[in-house]
Write a protein that holds these residues in place. Structure first.
Motif, mmCIF file in Angstrom:
data_model
loop_
_atom_site.group_PDB
_atom_site.id
_atom_site.type_symbol
_atom_site.label_atom_id
_atom_site.label_comp_id
_atom_site.label_asym_id
_atom_site.label_seq_id
_atom_site.Cartn_x
_atom_site.Cartn_y
_atom_site.Cartn_z
ATOM 1 N N GLY A 29 -2.700 -0.062 4.180
ATOM 2 C CA GLY A 29 -4.112 0.493 3.784
ATOM 3 C C GLY A 29 -3.786 2.051 4.090
ATOM 4 N N TYR A 30 -4.465 2.841 3.347
ATOM 5 C CA TYR A 30 -4.451 4.084 4.169
ATOM 6 C C TYR A 30 -5.552 4.453 5.043
ATOM 7 C CZ TYR A 30 -9.522 3.567 2.184
ATOM 8 O OH TYR A 30 -10.902 3.825 2.598
ATOM 9 N N ARG A 42 -2.927 6.895 0.115
ATOM 10 C CA ARG A 42 -4.268 6.244 -0.822
ATOM 11 C C ARG A 42 -3.913 6.501 -2.463
ATOM 12 N NH1 ARG A 42 -8.596 7.561 -3.394
ATOM 13 N NH2 ARG A 42 -10.399 5.825 -3.913
ATOM 14 N N ARG A 43 -3.139 7.922 -2.877
ATOM 15 C CA ARG A 43 -3.080 8.453 -3.450
ATOM 16 C C ARG A 43 -1.229 8.027 -4.509
ATOM 17 N NH1 ARG A 43 -4.819 14.434 -4.591
ATOM 18 N NH2 ARG A 43 -4.884 14.346 -7.207
ATOM 19 N N ARG A 57 -4.776 -0.037 -7.272
ATOM 20 C CA ARG A 57 -5.282 0.901 -6.422
ATOM 21 C C ARG A 57 -5.288 0.943 -4.796
ATOM 22 N NH1 ARG A 57 -10.207 4.134 -7.508
ATOM 23 N NH2 ARG A 57 -9.077 4.767 -9.076
ATOM 24 N N VAL A 58 -4.668 2.180 -3.941
ATOM 25 C CA VAL A 58 -4.225 1.615 -2.166
ATOM 26 C C VAL A 58 -6.393 1.378 -1.705
ATOM 27 C CG1 VAL A 58 -3.733 2.262 -0.146
ATOM 28 C CG2 VAL A 58 -2.265 2.813 -2.015
ATOM 29 N N SER A 59 -6.168 0.255 -0.716
ATOM 30 C CA SER A 59 -7.263 0.025 -0.300
ATOM 31 C C SER A 59 -6.993 0.616 0.782
ATOM 32 C CB SER A 59 -7.815 -1.618 -0.789
ATOM 33 O OG SER A 59 -8.010 -1.708 -1.772
ATOM 34 N N MET A 60 -8.311 0.290 1.347
ATOM 35 C CA MET A 60 -7.789 0.538 3.482
ATOM 36 C C MET A 60 -7.366 -0.097 3.894
ATOM 37 S SD MET A 60 -11.384 1.357 5.921
ATOM 38 C CE MET A 60 -11.825 2.492 4.907
#
Length: 356
Positions: A272-273, A279-280, A299-302
């Protein structure tokens, strides 16, 4: 342990350095700032030790890490020093330093080194980020010379748009640089970054500075990618650790920004980010799953992201996911995130680093 691995191919690193040095035609510094663009500065320096002419870093702490690891090569501080007190360490460890401002010049003049410094005097030839303006450059040179604190003075500038070879700005910067340094005593010059080395033969001077190309990532736009035989150094991979089947019309992840338009088989990937993946990065960002191209969805999560397994029926839990590396270029991923390849490389963390 999470199956997130950054494999660093040191043979590729050596290959890229040799390609850049051959293209430049003279001595070339390997740029190891930002922990070697996320690849591990000490390990990269050790891998290049028998072939590199020297190294460049951003700041003193990065140089001292290399010296502590036994790296005895020339090391250039690209940003110079931030406090006069740092000049003691520069002197003790025989580091080279850029001088880019009046403040840094005064620090040199007021210092008392045991040996004169190796100074790289920066000219602002048009980037307008740092360096002495053309009308002030000769005076700065003469002051360094008169101070007795500079043993050698390398003339230096930096390109703003060398990665856009079709534009005239790099040629204009070179012309300005040559016009300004004409009339100064002869000595070494350094103007070419990675893009300058690969695309601008007139930028071949005494010292090149290879950064992003060292790590196998082209700094050049579409149509110029094959300007050199670069090999990716980092292969950033994880694995699928969860699979679910969703009907058409179902949202995935935070914000409902992706909704399935068909029955979809979704893979959950351990990255993840917080690990450095952007993240974007948008849905559609490329991934390689067990050797087959697919895409990011949602969407990319943590700590995780989701990929499309629908057309890859043989993939599932345990399948390898190349996030970037040999097939998926980090530049492709970066483009889907509205950034450049440098950024995700520098951000890699929480991964196991496997040096080969």
């Amino acid at each position: 342990m999470r199956p997130l691995i950054a494999t660093i191919r040191l043979d590729n690193l050596r290959h890229n350095y040799q390609v850049a040095r051959a293209a430049h035609g003279d001595r070339t510094l390997a740029v190891l700032k930002a922990n070697a663009y996320g690849h591990g500065a000490v390990r990269c320096a050790q891998a290049l030790a028998d072939i590199a002419d020297g190294f460049a870093v951003a700041c003193l702490e990065e140089a001292l890490e290399l010296r502590a690891a036994g790296i005895a090569h020339p090391i250039l501080l690209l940003e110079g020093v931030f406090e006069a007190e740092e000049l003691k360490a520069v002197d003790e460890h025989q580091l080279w330093l850029a001088v880019t401002s009046e403040e840094q010049l005064r620090m040199i003049e007021q210092s008392a080194p045991q040996k004169p410094f190796n100074v790289w005097l920066m000219l602002d030839s048009g980037m307008h980020r740092e360096g002495f303006l053309p009308e002030a450059y000769h005076a700065a040179w003469r002051r360094l010379e008169a101070s007795g604190k500079a043993g050698t003075i390398t003339k230096m500038t930096h390109f703003a748009r060398a990665d856009e070879p079709e534009l005239p700005m790099t040629a204009a910067q070179l012309e300005r640089f040559d016009a300004v340094v004409r009339g100064l005593p002869p000595g070494d010059e350094s103007v070419a970054n990675s893009a300058g080395i690969l695309c601008h033969p007139r930028a071949q001077r005494n010292w090149g500075r290879v950064g992003i190309a060292l790590y196998g990532v082209t700094p050049l736009p579409a149509g110029f990618e094959d300007a050199a035989d670069l090999r990716p150094v980092m292969r950033f991979c994880s694995r699928v650790f969860g699979v679910r089947e969703l009907a058409a019309g179902e949202p995935i992840g935070y914000g409902d920004n992706f909704v399935t338009d068909r029955p979809t088989r979704v893979g959950l990937v351990a990255c993840g980010y917080a690990d450095g993946y952007p993240r974007r990065a948008s849905s559609g960002s490329p991934v390689l799953i067990d050797g087959q191209r697919s895409r990011l969805i949602g969407r990319v999560s943590m700590d995780m992201l989701t990929v499309d397994l629908t057309d890859l029926p043989e993939t599932g839990i345990g399948s390898e996911v190349e996030l970037w590396g040999d097939v998926v270029s980090v530049n492709e991923v970066a483009a889907h995130a509205g950034t450049i390849g440098y950024e995700p490389l520098c951000n890699v963390k929480r991964a196991h680093f496997d040096y080969r």
